[in-house]
Scaffold this active site. Structure first.
Site: not given
Ligand code: PLP
Length: 388
Positions: A85, A107, A374
């Site tokens: 993020k 948000e 992620s």
């Molecule tokens: C917010 C989040 C996601 C999902 O958001 P995307 O916009 O689909 O990437 C996935 N993994 C993590 C660790 C997150 O914090």
């Protein structure tokens, strides 16, 4: 992309009249910024020295042996604040600063985007208000405290399902009344134009680095790119730089919750229909009357009933394949990576991990796979503790 702000038939800008002018301003300012050397230099400085880029592309040898695949993990979990993020919030806050805005709103669902936003607001000394559903405030109380420690004000949203969708609706409402001094940082590739393009560009650093790293390590491009899809930003960030390499297959993994057949899932691309949500035409989970359904996932960051319009486009043209795994499968994936590699993933990411087992049954032996890790799992300890 044909018409501006559209990916095929998806995207656009379906907003109240008061927002039309500021979205145009944002579009123009962003177009200037992306061409500006000063902007790019400043962003790349903060991405490296503040956030910790480039992130490693790590060969996960243990699960590779078990799955008979060659699995590389793009380690976005190692970034400052623990997820991808921050790539986007840094880009947008530097843009906000260029535009002379004094207040940031956002948000948040899992609280990850809220934390990443509060972090960059603190970094640049801006006032910060974060909208968060009451349900998510309870589920993710540690992140609420983090945001408060970073100096942000967390505003509980008690409408609707009291989750991400309602928080986003409230943030848009705030923006309409305060656009003059306020910049709205959207956390994924959703929302009206120019957000899907802008957030994708800021997250594309994931795929751009991956391309260089995988070629350096293996002297070839991957066979598969795998990422979880909530709004779709980490997946689009990984996929987009590989768009023209048709042999590289894209797989987006959504949350099947308690099962696609149940009412409790968030598999928008797998089970949704064409609709408009939060200013953008894309795929939406809705009932037969067009009412938005409540999304569910064990991963708070995935339970959004919409998805970025570019993903709808990728699905339509069959550039990407979208699949879904259940809460239970994701929890298995969570344990699998923790036990076999010594890496505790976020529950969102655990969905992508879980899919690897299915992929190993159909992919050629030793296929080269890059998975976007992620985020890290610390934020999910409470939930996982109760479930396993
Ligand atoms: C917010 C989040 C996601 C999902 O958001 P995307 O916009 O689909 O990437 C996935 N993994 C993590 C660790 C997150 O914090």
């Amino acid at each position: 992309m044909n018409k501006k702000g559209y990916f095929g038939e998806f995207g656009g800008s379906f907003v109240p009249e008061t927002l039309v002018a500021c979205l145009k301003e944002l579009d123009a300012e962003y177009s200037k910024a992306r061409r500006s050397t000063a902007f790019r230099k400043e962003l790349s400085y903060y991405l490296s020295d503040f956030a910790g880029r480039p992130t490693p592309l790590y060969f996960a040898s243990n699960i590779s042996r078990i799955l008979k695949l060659k699995v590389y993990l793009k380690r976005e979990d190692l970034l400052h604040t623990g997820a991808h993020k921050i790539n986007n919030t840094l880009g947008q806050v530097i843009l906000a600063k260029r535009m002379g805005k004094k207040r940031i709103i956002a948000e948040t669902g899992a609280g990850q985007h809220g934390v990443a936003t509060a972090t960059v607001a603190a970094l640049f000394g801006l006032t910060c208000d974060i909208y968060m559903g009451q349900e998510d405030i309870v589920r993710q109380r540690l992140n609420v405290f983090r945001m408060q420690l970073l100096g942000a004000n967390v505003i509980p949203v008690k409408n609707g399902s009291q989750t991400l969708k309602d928080a986003m609706t409230e943030a848009l409402r705030d923006w309409v009344t305060n656009v003059r001094d306020t910049y709205y940082i959207i956390g994924s590739v959703a929302g009206p134009h120019p957000y899907p393009v802008m957030v994708r560009d800021f997250q594309a650093v994931i795929g751009e680095e991956t391309k260089k790293e995988i070629v350096k390590i293996t002297k070839r491009l991957p066979d598969y790119l795998v990422a979880c899809v909530g709004g779709g930003s980490n997946a689009m960030g990984l996929f987009h730089p590989f768009f023209k390499y048709k042999k590289v297959k894209f797989i987006g993994v959504e949350a099947a919750g308690l099962g696609i057949g149940s009412k409790y899932h968030s598999a928008t691309l797998v089970a949704g229909k064409l609709g408009v949500l939060h200013g953008s035409k894309s795929t939406v989970l809705q009932d037969k009357y067009g009412q938005i359904k409540i999304a569910h996932s064990v991963a708070a960051g995935l339970d959004y009933p919409g998805v970025g319009p570019e993903h709808s486009f990728y699905k339509k043209i069959k550039r990407a394949q979208y699949v879904a795994v259940t809460d239970n499968e994701a929890l298995e994936g969570f344990k699998f990576l923790s036990e076999k590699e010594g890496i505790i993933p976020a529950l969102e990411t655990a969905h992508a991990i879980a899919y690897l087992k299915k992929l190993s049954k159909k992919a050629k032996k030793n296929s080269l796979v890059v998975l976007c890790l992620s985020g890290r799992g610390d934020k999910d300890m409470d939930i996982v503790y109760k479930r396993i």
